[in-house]
Design an enzyme around this catalytic site. Structure first.
Site, mmCIF file in Angstrom:
data_model
loop_
_atom_site.group_PDB
_atom_site.id
_atom_site.type_symbol
_atom_site.label_atom_id
_atom_site.label_comp_id
_atom_site.label_asym_id
_atom_site.label_seq_id
_atom_site.Cartn_x
_atom_site.Cartn_y
_atom_site.Cartn_z
ATOM 1 N N HIS A 101 43.561 80.407 78.445
ATOM 2 C CA HIS A 101 42.125 80.193 78.523
ATOM 3 C C HIS A 101 41.781 78.778 78.085
ATOM 4 C CE1 HIS A 101 37.866 81.020 78.596
ATOM 5 N NE2 HIS A 101 37.740 80.622 77.346
ATOM 6 N N SER A 102 40.971 78.074 78.889
ATOM 7 C CA SER A 102 40.504 76.723 78.603
ATOM 8 C C SER A 102 41.714 75.791 78.404
ATOM 9 C CB SER A 102 39.563 76.752 77.393
ATOM 10 O OG SER A 102 38.756 75.610 77.347
ATOM 11 N N MET A 103 41.861 75.143 77.248
ATOM 12 C CA MET A 103 43.042 74.313 77.015
ATOM 13 C C MET A 103 44.315 75.108 77.267
ATOM 14 S SD MET A 103 44.383 72.490 73.460
ATOM 15 C CE MET A 103 45.029 74.020 72.737
ATOM 16 N N SER A 130 42.219 80.617 83.076
ATOM 17 C CA SER A 130 40.873 81.108 82.752
ATOM 18 C C SER A 130 40.012 80.003 82.137
ATOM 19 C CB SER A 130 40.998 82.273 81.755
ATOM 20 O OG SER A 130 39.757 82.579 81.154
#
Length: 245
Positions: free
Chosen positions: A87-89, A114
Site C-alpha cells: 500500500h502506497s510506498m 494499492s
C-alpha cells in the site's frame, strides 16, 4: 530481528501473502488480515526497521537497499507460491521486490499495488523537506491510524523520524525500466484518494507483461481500513483460493 510478522502460522497453507506497509507504517497495519483471509493463505507482513519492535534498528533511507534486504529475507519463504500486496510506498517497494525475486527465479503469482502512483509516474511535492508541523499536517490529511499518533506530542516525537525517513526514501526513488515484470498485477484505489486517481493507477499496466486489472473501492487514501472485508474478498477471488475452512 526478523523482517516479517506472521500472526498465524499455517503450515498447511497453499499460498503466502506478503504485505508491505505505507510510509510511516508498521506491521500492525495488517494485523487483522490473518483472521479474516482464507485459511489457505498465510500472511506475512514486513516490519521496516526503526519502528515498533524494531525501533532500535537503523532506518534505511534508500529504496534499492530496502528492496534487496526485504527480498533477501523473503528467500527462505518462497518455497510455496506467494503473492505481494503493498500500500502506497509499500506498493512501489513490492513492485521492486517482485522484479528482483523474478530475476532470481522466484516469481510471485501476483502483485497487488494499492493506493500508489505507478513507479514511472511519481512526481509531486517533496514532503520530506517540509518542517515538522507541515509534515504532520500532510500525514493527518491523508488519514489512517498514523494521524492519531500525530495528535499526541510524545508519540509524535517518537514516530516523526521514521515517517520523515520513509517520505525521503520514496521521494528520492528513481524507476529503472528494466527488468520488465511478467507478473499479473492488480491496482487498487480509493475513489476519493487525493494521492492517486483511477486513471493514474491504470498506468501500472505499463509496467508488466502479465495480465492487468484495476479495482476501485469507496474511500480515501486509507480506504482499505473500512473496506478490509471487500479488499480481502477481491484478493482471494483474484488468487482463486477457497474462502472457507
Amino acid at each position: 530481528m526478523s523482517w516479517f510478522r506472521c500472526a498465524e502460522a499455517r503450515p498447511w497453507a497453499s499460498l503466502r501473502l506478503f504485505c508491505l506497509p505505507h510510509a510511516g507504517g508498521s506491521a500492525v497495519f495488517y494485523r487483522a488480515w490473518a483472521k479474516e483471509i482464507s485459511p489457505a493463505v498465510e500472511v506475512h507482513v514486513v516490519q521496516y526497521p526503526g519502528r515498533a519492535d524494531r525501533m532500535g534498528d537503523p532506518l534505511v533511507s534508500d529504496a534499492g537497499q530496502l528492496t534487496r534486504l526485504i527480498a533477501g529475507a523473503m528467500a527462505p519463504l518462497t518455497d510455496r507460491p506467494f503473492a505481494l500486496f503493498g500500500h502506497s510506498m509499500g506498493a512501489v517497494l513490492a513492485y521492486e521486490v517482485a522484479r528482483l525475486l523474478q530475476r532470481r527465479g522466484h516469481t510471485p503469482v501476483h502483485l497487488f499495488a494499492s493506493g500508489a502512483r505507478p513507479p514511472h509516474d511519481r512526481g509531486g511535492e517533496r514532503l520530506a523537506d517540509k518542517d515538522d508541523d507541515a509534515l504532520v499536517a500532510e500525514v493527518v490529511g491523508l488519514g489512517g491510524t498514523d494521524a492519531e499518533a500525530m495528535r499526541n506530542p510524545e508519540l509524535r516525537e517518537l514516530v516523526l523520524p521514521y515517517i520523515r525517513n520513509d517520505f525521503a526514501l520514496i521521494e528520492s526513488y528513481a524507476h529503472a525500466p528494466e527488468p520488465r515484470l511478467t507478473v499479473p498485477l492488480t491496482a487498487f484505489t480509493g475513489d476519493r484518494d487525493p494521492h492517486v486517481d483511477a486513471a493514474r493507477a491504470a498506468r501500472w499496466a505499463e509496467l508488466t507483461d502479465g495480465p492487468f486489472a484495476s479495482r476501485e473501492f469507496p474511500g480515501d487514501h486509507f480506504y482499505l481500513v473500512p473496506q478490509r472485508s471487500r479488499v480481502l474478498a477481491e484478493i482471494m477471488r483474484t488468487l482463486e483460493v477457497p474462502t472457507g475452512p
